[in-house]
Design an enzyme around this catalytic site. Structure first.
Site, PDB file in Angstrom:
ATOM      1  CB  SER A  81      -0.930   0.004   1.220  1.00  0.00           C
ATOM      2  OG  SER A  81      -0.212  -0.326   2.397  1.00  0.00           O
ATOM      3  CB  CYS A  82       4.363   2.230   0.138  1.00  0.00           C
ATOM      4  SG  CYS A  82       5.378   3.719   0.166  1.00  0.00           S
ATOM      5  CB  CYS A 122     -22.497  26.802  17.756  1.00  0.00           C
ATOM      6  SG  CYS A 122     -22.541  27.759  19.298  1.00  0.00           S
TER       7      CYS A 122
END
Length: 494
Positions: free
Chosen positions: A233-234, A485
């Site tokens: 997966s790098c 908020c």
């Protein structure tokens, strides 16, 4: 101190702290208050831990000695951190009763003293670093990926994404696998296992063909690893056919998992790339090919920070850059989504998952556990704050479990999964109106602006006070007002 705004003001005050090493404020305190540790606990949402470090005898409220303020390093650049105010507020949090709680957990058949591991990266790349982390309380390490080759790295190779006053939202790196030789890395693994036999060593490996995957699996097994992690997966290897190129191809994932299994009897984790639509497809391929569990997620392919004078993107390597891996707090929602999709898939429901991607606090960690992870890996937070964050990860998790009535960390694993459903199963026949706390509202008008320009024009402002008035006939209950908020004066109503 206005108790209505304690959490908000504290968050602002502690976020301004530089989190110094060997903090001068703590050294200067005449009463022995661990100022830096208390501020770190508050910064990392461990309020119970902060309160635990304060006693009545310390009497920060009545102390007129300003040595801590005078020593504050931040005073060299701007206003000093309001340490006295922070300590007084921290003392108002209730202490957690002392109870036994078990943070140990078994992952892929391997006992772990707690779920917190260093992930495969520069934070776990040699003996001295990992040994220091183990001494501080980390339960294990996924050692920086080992291969048959030593990559030639670039300089610089790190960059950060910022937002407003937040100096570090996300992080980009273009670093490859270990820059140590194979022999050096094997020596590190052997010495770590010899000197820290109860700690868990995960050997991350990356081969270029089936033979290499088998060979690497065999030699790290012989070196004393407890688990093997296959780096599929790098996102930024300089050579095609490595890293995420593999992870996007279920056939290659299965082929290399099988090759790894030939070389070891140890548990195997297949580390998944997020640079695809459905992670469950390669994950299933890995499990069917002999993997024991899944590690997810690795970094996300990214480009960031284009300099609008030079038009170079960061990190700048003599005026050029490349696509790199994005990590940090900002990727946590993406990681949780992928983990949920795997844990809710029939074929992966019982699959052990090592979760990572944006874990900075014990709350982040608890969210990964609640979505089914049994192990957690951390990199970017360590790169920012150091190994010392393990103190608040462990303490914060412990106090959370005690306060909620749990006896072990295993009890919260997977508890959030049932509360996430497909969109068509959500209740669409009701409206939940916002509830305004007028005593807490400061009349800034942020809710009004957001509703008027980005919502449904369902708010008005009271003349004079600026406080919101709901127009129920226009309100759709989206809660954008609650989200924006700044003083938490809007709650979920009826």
């Amino acid at each position: 101190m206005n108790p209505l705004y304690r959490e908000i003001s504290l968050k602002e005050e502690v976020s301004g702290c530089l989190l110094c090493n060997e903090a001068a404020c703590t050294k200067a305190c005449p009463h022995g208050v661990e100022v830096d540790k208390i501020i770190r606990s508050l910064r990392f949402e461990n309020t119970s831990g902060a309160a635990e470090k304060l006693t009545l005898e310390m009497a920060c409220e009545s102390c007129d000695n300003k040595a801590c303020l005078e020593a504050c390093v931040k005073s060299k650049m701007s206003k000093t951190v309001p340490i006295d105010d922070i300590m007084i507020k921290a003392a108002t949090y209730p202490k957690t009763p002392e109870k036994e709680v078990d943070l140990s957990i078994t992952f892929c058949g391997v006992p772990c003293e707690n779920p917190f591991f260093l992930s495969s990266s520069v934070v776990g790349s040699n003996y001295e670093m990992v040994a220091r982390a183990f001494e501080m309380g980390w339960a294990g390490v996924a050692f920086k990926t080992i291969g048959n080759f030593v990559p030639k790295e670039v300089s610089p190779r790190f960059d950060a994404l910022t937002k407003e006053s937040v100096p570090f939202v996300g992080f980009k790196n273009i670093e490859q696998i270990s820059d140590h030789t194979l022999e050096e890395n094997l020596t590190f693994l052997k010495e770590l296992k010899k000197n820290y036999p109860t700690k868990v060593i995960v050997a991350s490996i990356m081969g270029t063909n089936e033979e290499e995957w088998t060979y690497l699996a065999r030699i790290v097994t012989e070196a004393g690893a407890d688990i093997i992690e296959c780096n599929f997966s790098c996102p930024h290897m300089a050579t095609d056919g490595l890293g995420s190129d593999v992870g996007q191809n279920p056939f290659l994932v299965a082929t290399y998992t099988k090759a790894t299994r030939k070389g070891t009897h140890l548990p195997i984790l297949a580390k998944m790339t997020p640079n695809l639509g459905h992670m469950e497809i390669p994950a299933l391929a890995a499990m069917e090919a002999g993997a024991t569990g899944i590690a997810a997620i690795n970094t996300i392919k990214s480009i960031m920070n284009v300099d609008l004078e030079s038009f170079c993107s960061g990190p700048k390597v003599r005026g050029k850059t490349s696509v790199g891996g994005y990590s940090g707090k900002a990727v946590k929602p993406i990681a949780l989504r992928f983990i949920y999709e795997m844990k809710s898939h029939e074929g992966l429901r019982k699959t052990p998952i090592s979760g990572m991607g944006g874990i900075e606090t014990w709350k982040d960690a608890a969210e990964f556990l609640a979505l089914g992870c049994e192990n957690l890996q951390v990199t970017t937070a360590v790169m920012q704050y150091g190994y010392r964050i393990i103190e608040d990860l462990i303490e914060g998790m412990k106090f959370y479990l005690i306060n909620e009535g749990y006896h072990s960390i295993s009890e919260i694993v997977g508890k959030a999964i049932e509360h996430i459903v497909p969109g068509d199963e959500l209740d669409r026949d009701s409206i939940c109106y916002p509830k305004f706390n007028k005593s807490k509202c400061v009349g800034c008008g942020r809710c009004y602006l957001s509703c008027y320009d980005g919502g449904h024009q369902a708010l008005e402002q009271e003349p004079g006070s600026g406080k919101p008035i709901l127009i129920a006939s226009k309100c759709v209950g989206c809660h954008l007002c609650k989200v924006v908020c700044p003083v938490n004066a809007i709650e979920t109503g009826k």
